[in-house]
Scaffold this motif. Structure first.
Motif, mmCIF file in Angstrom:
data_model
loop_
_atom_site.group_PDB
_atom_site.id
_atom_site.type_symbol
_atom_site.label_atom_id
_atom_site.label_comp_id
_atom_site.label_asym_id
_atom_site.label_seq_id
_atom_site.Cartn_x
_atom_site.Cartn_y
_atom_site.Cartn_z
ATOM 1 N N TYR A 15 -5.774 5.081 -9.409
ATOM 2 C CA TYR A 15 -5.377 4.061 -8.435
ATOM 3 C C TYR A 15 -6.355 2.870 -8.501
ATOM 4 O O TYR A 15 -5.948 1.710 -8.399
ATOM 5 N N ALA A 71 -8.529 3.016 -2.723
ATOM 6 C CA ALA A 71 -7.910 4.091 -3.498
ATOM 7 C C ALA A 71 -8.271 5.458 -2.925
ATOM 8 O O ALA A 71 -7.415 6.354 -2.824
ATOM 9 N N ASP A 89 -5.434 8.054 -1.147
ATOM 10 C CA ASP A 89 -5.153 9.390 -1.685
ATOM 11 C C ASP A 89 -5.495 10.477 -0.673
ATOM 12 O O ASP A 89 -4.784 11.473 -0.578
ATOM 13 N N ILE A 124 1.412 3.060 -8.196
ATOM 14 C CA ILE A 124 0.572 4.027 -7.492
ATOM 15 C C ILE A 124 1.326 5.346 -7.300
ATOM 16 O O ILE A 124 0.805 6.438 -7.579
ATOM 17 N N LYS A 170 0.699 9.079 -8.682
ATOM 18 C CA LYS A 170 0.545 10.207 -7.746
ATOM 19 C C LYS A 170 1.430 11.373 -8.169
ATOM 20 O O LYS A 170 0.989 12.527 -8.173
#
Length: 348
Positions: free
Chosen positions: A183, A291, A295, A339, A343
């Motif tokens: 990220y 980032a 997350d 992003i 993921k």
């Protein structure tokens, strides 16, 4: 502090009655107690033996408590001894002055015996925790020295493995560092960083929480809310990480050190460990902060459910200009398709 030894408390007061009362009370509560009738006697005492705590009267002739405290805190040998001021002064200016020169606490005369005992226990325990933490960090630093010698040569594979090892302590998959580092690269690229810097960012960002290797398990793995003192210790993972990564000529480790130290700083200056604000915070640390938080929010943990992407984006929006740099938040949200693709790829 030896756990088998009774803690030693030095009581400094020019009133003999106070010395007698406090000394007997603490002795009866299983503390070793020494007394000093004035500031000079106190400074003389610590030349031969280091107490675990000093109860220090402020208003004394010749050398008052403030000057004694300044002298103790200016010496590396005695600077870590916690000091509780005993005083009849209650003015905010005096209290502030005491904390500014290094006091750990204040007790206003006349005081209750149970209050005195409680405050003494807190400072003794805090000192023990700090000493244990320092010993743990020193031991683990020695253990990592050989690995860090290899890392000095920018062995990216070993750096990534070490980062995951730290992550495994409180995240069983270790995939958090993999996702957030990617990220960070996506955001860094959107910001305009060159490919060489993006490669450094990819690997340096994985080391952002390496300092957690020095946090005791009972704090790092605690399922409930941390106490104020525990949170203070948790926050030291930034400085521990910086220390572990310091003194290197490798561009990768220089950047990793910067990120480890500053990734909990906030745009408005309310972060830690240095309360930096705005562009005082290194760019890469500002990138990693977004980032890392995104997350963490969108990942399930034993103590929480994963937030939705929408909820997480809303938090980033709400923290623009506070926790995060506004421009970087906007760029991160613009890159959301990439992003989310990342993921999904690295769910782990």
């Amino acid at each position: 502090m030896n756990a088998l030894r009774k803690p030693l408390v030095l009581v400094v007061d020019d009133e003999p009655k106070n010395l007698q009362v406090i000394g007997k009370f603490l002795h009866d509560k299983d503390y070793n107690v020494s007394i000093a009738a004035n500031g000079k006697a106190a400074l003389s005492f610590v030349q031969n033996e280091l107490p675990d705590l000093i109860l220090l009267d402020i208003e004394m002739p010749e050398l008052d408590g403030f000057n004694v405290c300044k002298t103790l805190k200016s010496s590396e040998r005695t600077s870590k001894i916690p000091i509780i001021f005993l005083t009849a002064k209650v003015g905010s200016a005096d209290v502030l002055k005491g904390f500014e020169i290094g006091a750990s606490d204040y007790i206003t005369k006349p005081f209750q015996s149970l209050e005195l005992l409680a405050r003494v226990k807190v400072q003794i325990e805090n000192k023990r925790l700090k000493e244990n933490l320092e010993e743990l960090v020193d031991a683990r630093t020695l253990e990592l020295q050989k690995a860090m010698q290899i890392i000095q040569n920018s062995n990216v594979d070993l750096i990534n493995r070490l980062a995951k090892a730290a992550e495994f302590r409180d995240n069983e998959t270790g995939m958090h560092v993999v996702r957030m580092s990617r990220y960070s690269v996506i955001l860094g690229k959107a910001f305009g960083l060159e490919e060489e810097k993006l490669e450094l960012l990819l690997n340096a960002s994985m080391m952002h929480d390496i300092g957690k290797i020095g946090i005791p398990d009972e704090i790092l793995l605690k399922p409930g809310k941390l106490t104020e003192e525990e949170f203070k210790i948790m926050k030291t993972h930034t400085t521990i990480g910086s220390e572990l990564l310091s003194k290197s000529d490798s561009p990768l480790l220089v950047l990793a050190e910067s990120i480890a130290l500053a990734h909990h700083e906030k745009w408005d200056g309310s972060g830690y460990p240095k309360a930096l604000s705005g562009t005082e915070i290194p760019l890469e640390a500002r990138i990693v902060a977004i980032a890392d938080v995104f997350d963490a929010l969108t990942s399930e943990r034993p103590y929480k459910k994963a937030w939705t992407v929408e909820e997480s984006i809303q938090l980033l929006q709400n923290e623009k200009g506070k926790h995060f740099e506004p421009r970087l938040v906007d760029l991160f949200i613009e890159q959301m398709p990439k992003i989310l693709e990342t993921k999904t790829k690295f769910l782990g």
